[in-house]
Write a protein that holds these residues in place. Structure first.
Motif, PDB file in Angstrom:
ATOM      1  N   GLU A 163      -9.306  86.616 110.688  1.00 31.04           N
ATOM      2  CA  GLU A 163      -8.125  85.949 110.101  1.00 31.04           C
ATOM      3  C   GLU A 163      -7.291  85.287 111.202  1.00 31.04           C
ATOM      4  OE1 GLU A 163      -5.787  84.433 107.194  1.00 31.04           O
ATOM      5  OE2 GLU A 163      -7.723  85.471 107.020  1.00 31.04           O
ATOM      6  N   GLY A 164      -7.182  85.939 112.339  1.00 31.99           N
ATOM      7  CA  GLY A 164      -6.460  85.350 113.466  1.00 31.99           C
ATOM      8  C   GLY A 164      -7.121  84.074 113.936  1.00 31.99           C
ATOM      9  N   LEU A 165      -8.457  84.075 113.991  1.00 32.17           N
ATOM     10  CA  LEU A 165      -9.176  82.864 114.396  1.00 32.17           C
ATOM     11  C   LEU A 165      -8.982  81.743 113.377  1.00 32.17           C
ATOM     12  CD1 LEU A 165     -12.514  84.445 115.744  1.00 32.17           C
ATOM     13  CD2 LEU A 165     -10.694  83.334 117.078  1.00 32.17           C
ATOM     14  N   ARG A 166      -9.004  82.114 112.073  1.00 30.89           N
ATOM     15  CA  ARG A 166      -8.791  81.070 111.041  1.00 30.89           C
ATOM     16  C   ARG A 166      -7.402  80.434 111.190  1.00 30.89           C
ATOM     17  NH1 ARG A 166     -11.189  85.124 107.739  1.00 30.89           N
ATOM     18  NH2 ARG A 166     -13.326  84.574 107.124  1.00 30.89           N
ATOM     19  N   ARG A 167      -6.405  81.301 111.430  1.00 28.97           N
ATOM     20  CA  ARG A 167      -5.050  80.741 111.573  1.00 28.97           C
ATOM     21  C   ARG A 167      -4.965  79.820 112.794  1.00 28.97           C
ATOM     22  NH1 ARG A 167      -3.453  86.047 110.033  1.00 28.97           N
ATOM     23  NH2 ARG A 167      -3.104  86.576 112.218  1.00 28.97           N
ATOM     24  N   ALA A 168      -5.624  80.224 113.861  1.00 27.73           N
ATOM     25  CA  ALA A 168      -5.627  79.375 115.066  1.00 27.73           C
ATOM     26  C   ALA A 168      -6.308  78.047 114.792  1.00 27.73           C
ATOM     27  CB  ALA A 168      -6.306  80.116 116.223  1.00 27.73           C
ATOM     28  N   LEU A 169      -7.432  78.076 114.046  1.00 27.43           N
ATOM     29  CA  LEU A 169      -8.117  76.831 113.698  1.00 27.43           C
ATOM     30  C   LEU A 169      -7.271  75.971 112.764  1.00 27.43           C
ATOM     31  CD1 LEU A 169     -11.789  78.137 113.189  1.00 27.43           C
ATOM     32  CD2 LEU A 169     -10.955  76.612 115.004  1.00 27.43           C
ATOM     33  N   ASP A 170      -6.584  76.612 111.795  1.00 30.22           N
ATOM     34  CA  ASP A 170      -5.725  75.844 110.882  1.00 30.22           C
ATOM     35  C   ASP A 170      -4.566  75.191 111.645  1.00 30.22           C
ATOM     36  OD1 ASP A 170      -7.278  76.458 108.705  1.00 30.22           O
ATOM     37  OD2 ASP A 170      -6.082  78.193 108.108  1.00 30.22           O
ATOM     38  N   ALA A 171      -4.040  75.894 112.653  1.00 26.40           N
ATOM     39  CA  ALA A 171      -2.934  75.330 113.439  1.00 26.40           C
ATOM     40  C   ALA A 171      -3.379  74.117 114.254  1.00 26.40           C
ATOM     41  CB  ALA A 171      -2.372  76.410 114.357  1.00 26.40           C
ATOM     42  N   GLN A 172      -4.611  74.091 114.667  1.00 31.27           N
ATOM     43  CA  GLN A 172      -5.123  72.974 115.432  1.00 31.27           C
ATOM     44  C   GLN A 172      -5.572  71.804 114.591  1.00 31.27           C
ATOM     45  OE1 GLN A 172      -4.980  72.695 118.702  1.00 31.27           O
ATOM     46  NE2 GLN A 172      -3.938  74.700 118.752  1.00 31.27           N
ATOM     47  N   ARG A 173      -5.668  71.985 113.276  1.00 35.09           N
ATOM     48  CA  ARG A 173      -6.167  70.903 112.421  1.00 35.09           C
ATOM     49  C   ARG A 173      -5.075  69.828 112.274  1.00 35.09           C
ATOM     50  NH1 ARG A 173      -7.790  72.344 106.353  1.00 35.09           N
ATOM     51  NH2 ARG A 173      -5.534  72.759 106.335  1.00 35.09           N
ATOM     52  N   VAL A 174      -5.459  68.581 112.391  1.00 38.16           N
ATOM     53  CA  VAL A 174      -4.528  67.432 112.235  1.00 38.16           C
ATOM     54  C   VAL A 174      -4.344  67.162 110.766  1.00 38.16           C
ATOM     55  CG1 VAL A 174      -4.123  65.014 112.742  1.00 38.16           C
ATOM     56  CG2 VAL A 174      -5.222  66.499 114.452  1.00 38.16           C
TER      57      VAL A 174
END
Length: 217
Positions: A204-215
């Motif tokens: 879940e932490g990785l998903r949030r990090a990926l969502d934060a990086q999405r433009v």
């Protein structure tokens, strides 16, 4: 003057006639006739002298009237001459003023012509500068438009790449949670399931990090 002398002569003749008549009384009829003839001549001379005197007086009156008329005409002529002279002076002054005004008007017209020429040159320069600025603006607009189009295209490509990367990241997270040793151990501990919870938290932490990086689109 001649009339006065004639009257004197007539008076003298009258005296002579009187004397002759006095002598004629003593000399006879012939002398009486001669005396009467002299008296008539004297009387005629006296009348002529009186007529000459009257004529002279009339002539003097006529001359005086003519002299007065001449004086009046001379006065009128002098007045007219003075009026003409004053009119000439006024005309000369008016001509001087008109010439000065004409010179001033010519100066003002020349200055206005120069100002108009400068204004026309300034307008032409401004028009040329405006055309140059417009051409430059068009070039800048075209360059900005091209850059914007290129940026939009790059952004679209970046968004697509970001979405793709995000999808790949999610797939990687899913694969990580399914294939890592921790996932294998979590599946081998069906009663406690602590490893699975820990692994899910990491995912879940990785998903949030990926969502934060999405433009965002």
């Amino acid at each position: 003057m001649q009339s006065g002398l004639s009257m004197i002569r007539c008076a003298a003749l009258a005296v002579l006639c009187s004397v002759a008549l006095a002598h004629a009384a003593d000399g006879g009829d012939k002398r009486l006739a001669q005396a009467k003839e002299v008296a008539r001549a004297a009387q005629a001379a006296l009348q002529q002298a009186q007529q000459e005197r009257d004529t002279l007086r009339q002539q003097q009156a006529t001359d005086k009237a003519e002299k007065e008329q001449l004086a009046q005409r001379l006065s009128r002529a002098e007045g007219a001459a003075r009026g003409e002279q004053a009119a000439k002076v006024q005309q000369a002054q008016a001509l001087t003023v008109a010439q000065a005004e004409l010179a001033q008007l010519r100066t003002e017209l020349a200055a206005e012509h120069q100002r108009r020429e400068r204004a026309e040159r300034a307008a032409a320069d401004a028009t040329a500068q405006g055309q140059q600025a417009l051409a430059s603006q068009r070039q800048v607009t075209a360059a900005v438009t091209a850059l914007l189009e290129k940026s939009v295209a790059s952004l679209a490509r970046a968004e697509q790449a970001n979405r793709t990367l995000h999808g790949l990241g999610l797939q990687a997270v899913d694969a990580y949670t399914q294939r890592t040793p921790e996932a294998m151990r979590a599946r081998s501990e069906p009663f406690l399931a602590l490893g699975a919870v820990t692994l899910e938290d990491e995912a879940e932490g990785l998903r949030r990090a990926l969502d934060a990086q999405r433009v965002a689109p």
